[in-house]
Design an enzyme around this catalytic site. Sequence first.
Site, PDB file in Angstrom:
ATOM      1  N   CYS A 145     -18.344  18.190  37.154  1.00  0.00           N
ATOM      2  CA  CYS A 145     -19.317  18.681  36.160  1.00  0.00           C
ATOM      3  C   CYS A 145     -20.744  18.253  36.470  1.00  0.00           C
ATOM      4  O   CYS A 145     -21.695  18.799  35.929  1.00  0.00           O
ATOM      5  CB  CYS A 145     -18.937  18.207  34.773  1.00  0.00           C
ATOM      6  SG  CYS A 145     -17.300  18.701  34.292  1.00  0.00           S
ATOM      7  N   HIS A 199     -24.425  17.967  29.401  1.00  0.00           N
ATOM      8  CA  HIS A 199     -23.202  18.653  29.815  1.00  0.00           C
ATOM      9  C   HIS A 199     -22.461  19.136  28.554  1.00  0.00           C
ATOM     10  O   HIS A 199     -22.408  18.444  27.546  1.00  0.00           O
ATOM     11  CB  HIS A 199     -22.323  17.689  30.612  1.00  0.00           C
ATOM     12  CG  HIS A 199     -21.031  18.310  31.034  1.00  0.00           C
ATOM     13  ND1 HIS A 199     -20.956  19.555  31.604  1.00  0.00           N
ATOM     14  CD2 HIS A 199     -19.744  17.871  30.935  1.00  0.00           C
ATOM     15  CE1 HIS A 199     -19.708  19.853  31.857  1.00  0.00           C
ATOM     16  NE2 HIS A 199     -18.942  18.847  31.457  1.00  0.00           N
ATOM     17  N   ASN A 218     -16.276  24.324  28.357  1.00  0.00           N
ATOM     18  CA  ASN A 218     -16.756  23.468  29.445  1.00  0.00           C
ATOM     19  C   ASN A 218     -16.654  24.248  30.757  1.00  0.00           C
ATOM     20  O   ASN A 218     -15.565  24.543  31.217  1.00  0.00           O
ATOM     21  CB  ASN A 218     -15.894  22.195  29.485  1.00  0.00           C
ATOM     22  CG  ASN A 218     -16.309  21.230  30.581  1.00  0.00           C
ATOM     23  OD1 ASN A 218     -17.143  21.553  31.431  1.00  0.00           O
ATOM     24  ND2 ASN A 218     -15.727  20.041  30.564  1.00  0.00           N
TER      25      ASN A 218
HETATM   26  N1  ACO Z   1      -4.084  22.106  19.923  1.00  0.00           N
HETATM   27  C1  ACO Z   1      -3.473  21.402  18.966  1.00  0.00           C
HETATM   28  N2  ACO Z   1      -3.148  20.105  19.108  1.00  0.00           N
HETATM   29  C2  ACO Z   1      -3.456  19.502  20.266  1.00  0.00           C
HETATM   30  C3  ACO Z   1      -4.086  20.193  21.320  1.00  0.00           C
HETATM   31  C4  ACO Z   1      -4.396  21.540  21.123  1.00  0.00           C
HETATM   32  N3  ACO Z   1      -5.009  22.283  22.056  1.00  0.00           N
HETATM   33  N4  ACO Z   1      -4.270  19.342  22.342  1.00  0.00           N
HETATM   34  C5  ACO Z   1      -3.771  18.153  21.967  1.00  0.00           C
HETATM   35  N5  ACO Z   1      -3.272  18.262  20.704  1.00  0.00           N
HETATM   36  C6  ACO Z   1      -2.651  17.212  19.885  1.00  0.00           C
HETATM   37  C7  ACO Z   1      -2.114  16.078  20.698  1.00  0.00           C
HETATM   38  O1  ACO Z   1      -0.802  16.367  21.159  1.00  0.00           O
HETATM   39  C8  ACO Z   1      -2.127  14.950  19.703  1.00  0.00           C
HETATM   40  O2  ACO Z   1      -1.014  15.077  18.867  1.00  0.00           O
HETATM   41  P1  ACO Z   1      -0.207  13.761  18.337  1.00  0.00           P
HETATM   42  O3  ACO Z   1      -1.221  13.012  17.532  1.00  0.00           O
HETATM   43  O4  ACO Z   1       0.907  14.350  17.568  1.00  0.00           O
HETATM   44  O5  ACO Z   1       0.193  13.048  19.596  1.00  0.00           O
HETATM   45  C9  ACO Z   1      -3.366  15.230  18.849  1.00  0.00           C
HETATM   46  O6  ACO Z   1      -3.667  16.634  19.061  1.00  0.00           O
HETATM   47  C10 ACO Z   1      -4.576  14.418  19.235  1.00  0.00           C
HETATM   48  O7  ACO Z   1      -4.740  14.512  20.671  1.00  0.00           O
HETATM   49  P2  ACO Z   1      -5.734  13.597  21.460  1.00  0.00           P
HETATM   50  O8  ACO Z   1      -5.691  13.997  22.886  1.00  0.00           O
HETATM   51  O9  ACO Z   1      -5.471  12.174  21.150  1.00  0.00           O
HETATM   52  O10 ACO Z   1      -7.114  14.030  20.776  1.00  0.00           O
HETATM   53  P3  ACO Z   1      -8.575  13.580  21.099  1.00  0.00           P
HETATM   54  O11 ACO Z   1      -9.263  13.163  19.857  1.00  0.00           O
HETATM   55  O12 ACO Z   1      -8.659  12.648  22.264  1.00  0.00           O
HETATM   56  O13 ACO Z   1      -9.261  14.969  21.543  1.00  0.00           O
HETATM   57  C11 ACO Z   1      -9.956  16.101  23.530  1.00  0.00           C
HETATM   58  C12 ACO Z   1      -8.777  15.621  22.686  1.00  0.00           C
HETATM   59  C13 ACO Z   1     -10.683  17.201  22.774  1.00  0.00           C
HETATM   60  C14 ACO Z   1      -9.448  16.655  24.843  1.00  0.00           C
HETATM   61  C15 ACO Z   1     -10.924  14.915  23.771  1.00  0.00           C
HETATM   62  O14 ACO Z   1     -10.180  13.808  24.225  1.00  0.00           O
HETATM   63  C16 ACO Z   1     -11.988  15.238  24.784  1.00  0.00           C
HETATM   64  O15 ACO Z   1     -12.832  16.076  24.569  1.00  0.00           O
HETATM   65  N6  ACO Z   1     -12.010  14.511  25.903  1.00  0.00           N
HETATM   66  C17 ACO Z   1     -13.007  14.706  26.926  1.00  0.00           C
HETATM   67  C18 ACO Z   1     -12.672  15.919  27.688  1.00  0.00           C
HETATM   68  C19 ACO Z   1     -13.753  16.261  28.641  1.00  0.00           C
HETATM   69  O16 ACO Z   1     -14.917  16.142  28.346  1.00  0.00           O
HETATM   70  N7  ACO Z   1     -13.344  16.687  29.811  1.00  0.00           N
HETATM   71  C20 ACO Z   1     -14.200  17.177  30.783  1.00  0.00           C
HETATM   72  C21 ACO Z   1     -15.040  16.106  31.409  1.00  0.00           C
HETATM   73  S1  ACO Z   1     -16.146  16.762  32.492  1.00  0.00           S
HETATM   74  C22 ACO Z   1     -15.371  17.363  33.883  1.00  0.00           C
HETATM   75  O17 ACO Z   1     -15.577  16.854  34.924  1.00  0.00           O
HETATM   76  C23 ACO Z   1     -14.393  18.493  33.791  1.00  0.00           C
END
Ligand code: ACO
Length: 333
Positions: free
Chosen positions: A119, A260, A290
């Site tokens: 990214c 970003h 993203n």
């Molecule tokens: N729909 C519904 N539920 C979901 C989904 C979905 N798409 N995805 C995960 N869940 C569930 C999980 O299974 C979990 O359920 P549980 O509590 O029963 O176990 C619950 O939702 C919470 O999941 P978490 O992963 O703990 O949620 P979190 O608050 O961490 O949010 C997210 C997840 C949005 C992915 C967040 O962690 C995030 O944005 N992380 C950074 C991602 C990012 O920026 N990536 C790119 C970086 S840059 C690059 O180089 C690509």
Amino acid sequence: MSANTSKIPVTIAGTGCYLPERIMTNEDLEKLVDTSDEWITNLTGIKERRICADDENTSDISTKAAENALENAGIKGADIDLIIVGTVTPDTTTPSTACYVQHNIGAKSALAFDISAACTGFLYAMELAQRMISDGHYKNALIIGAEKLSSVINWEDRNTCVLFGDGAGAAVLTAGSENTGRILATELGTDGSQTSILNIPGGGSACPIRAENVQDKLNFLSMQGREVFKHAVNAMKNSAEAVIEKAGLNADSIKLVVPHQANIRIIDAIADRLTIPNEKIFVNLHKYGNTSAAAVAIALDEAHREGKIQRGDNIILVGFGAGLTWAAIAIEW
Ligand code: ACO
């Protein structure tokens, strides 16, 4: 890295972007995986993303973004002597995507290559291009951030497929003068101890394309979301703070921050820690998700075309990606 004290200032002469036509909404994703518009909106801020046509490659969308940026800068492909494409989804492992773009835009005398910084690719490209121009060896650089992430997404994995999209953004950097805007300061970094939290394990020499690896879905992007989130906030906040100080700016003298576009909660957390009001932070992730290396490039072009950046304004670009990599760049427009 330090404040830019070089003799030749480097200015942004034009910006451009291209988004594929096909829109995939959160409702469309509800039909593919166990998710909901409510979950995606609340946890990420994303409402829809763009998806390339099957025969539309990273070099195609890069070329369209490049043509847009060239037109905005008022110069031709033939005037470009340096092309750097930041991407993790090149058309082919080799040659580089930049080679296809060079041919497509008729930049016959340009040096062209890709860089892989996830990214942060567009900002790494900006740093390289500005150093090469300020050294006096190159005059007009085309930098591009472009991704066809839909080609590396597992559409059965709700943890990742809701987050990403395709797109391309570009900027023309040129040797300026005392009377033009300039890149003021840069702050870039890498932490190679965290390669496992965000990666595409297959397709490289460590895990070549073989039937069993494809069967195990190793050709798709894999991510530990929570870990990435934590690192993203810290790295972007620290690098933005450092570049603001190097450039001699403060929250009042900054017109716009272009971060970003991964998650609205990451952006809000950074704005909060930098004590910069939300109206000074540019956000378009609700439309595109993203788009990795393309995200800051597309956002910069949209902010520019919407008139949110004017001559003389101080802006901050800040990004974060797999690697881990991060970068912040201060620009006087
Ligand atoms: N729909 C519904 N539920 C979901 C989904 C979905 N798409 N995805 C995960 N869940 C569930 C999980 O299974 C979990 O359920 P549980 O509590 O029963 O176990 C619950 O939702 C919470 O999941 P978490 O992963 O703990 O949620 P979190 O608050 O961490 O949010 C997210 C997840 C949005 C992915 C967040 O962690 C995030 O944005 N992380 C950074 C991602 C990012 O920026 N990536 C790119 C970086 S840059 C690059 O180089 C690509």
